[in-house]
Design a protein around this motif. Structure first.
Motif: not given
Length: 127
Positions: A102-106
């Motif tokens: 989630w962190a890398t995608t967002h």
């Protein structure tokens, strides 16, 4: 105490300490590094960029104390030490992996939001 009796919202509950541990950035990154299998200290240190030797040592000890990591010393010369996730550590990794994804995608969206926030704060009059 049963699982239903623990509440991280209670100040004196030990589950809050555990939540602090597993939410700590160095713990998350160390557990992620160990997801690929047993690793030597130097491999973990190289992969988790920015962690000091002292902090990595403290993190590994705390994860070992909490039963998430095992430390194996091989009686060789020089001594060889490896760290590995326990079953509990591997089950925690399954929870942390989507958080990492989630962190890398967002991250791009978060950067835009931060820029907009900072711009709005710098343009608004001070009270």
């Amino acid at each position: 105490m049963s699982a239903l009796e623990y509440s991280p919202y209670a100040a004196d509950c030990p589950s809050r300490q555990l939540l602090d541990r597993i939410g700590d950035r160095w713990s998350v990154l160390t557990i992620g590094t160990l997801a690929d299998g047993p690793q030597r200290y130097s491999v973990i240190a190289n992969r988790v960029q920015g962690v000091s030797q002292k902090m990595l040592t403290q993190t590994l000890r705390a994860l070992e104390r909490d039963g998430l990591v095992t430390r194996t010393v091989f009686p060789e010369i020089p001594p060889h030490v490896e760290y590995e996730l326990t079953d509990a550590g591997r089950s925690l990794r399954t929870v942390l992996e989507p958080l990492e994804r989630w962190a890398t995608t967002h991250m791009a969206d978060v950067e835009v939001a931060r820029d907009e926030y900072d711009t709005a704060r710098s343009e608004s009059p001070r009270r």
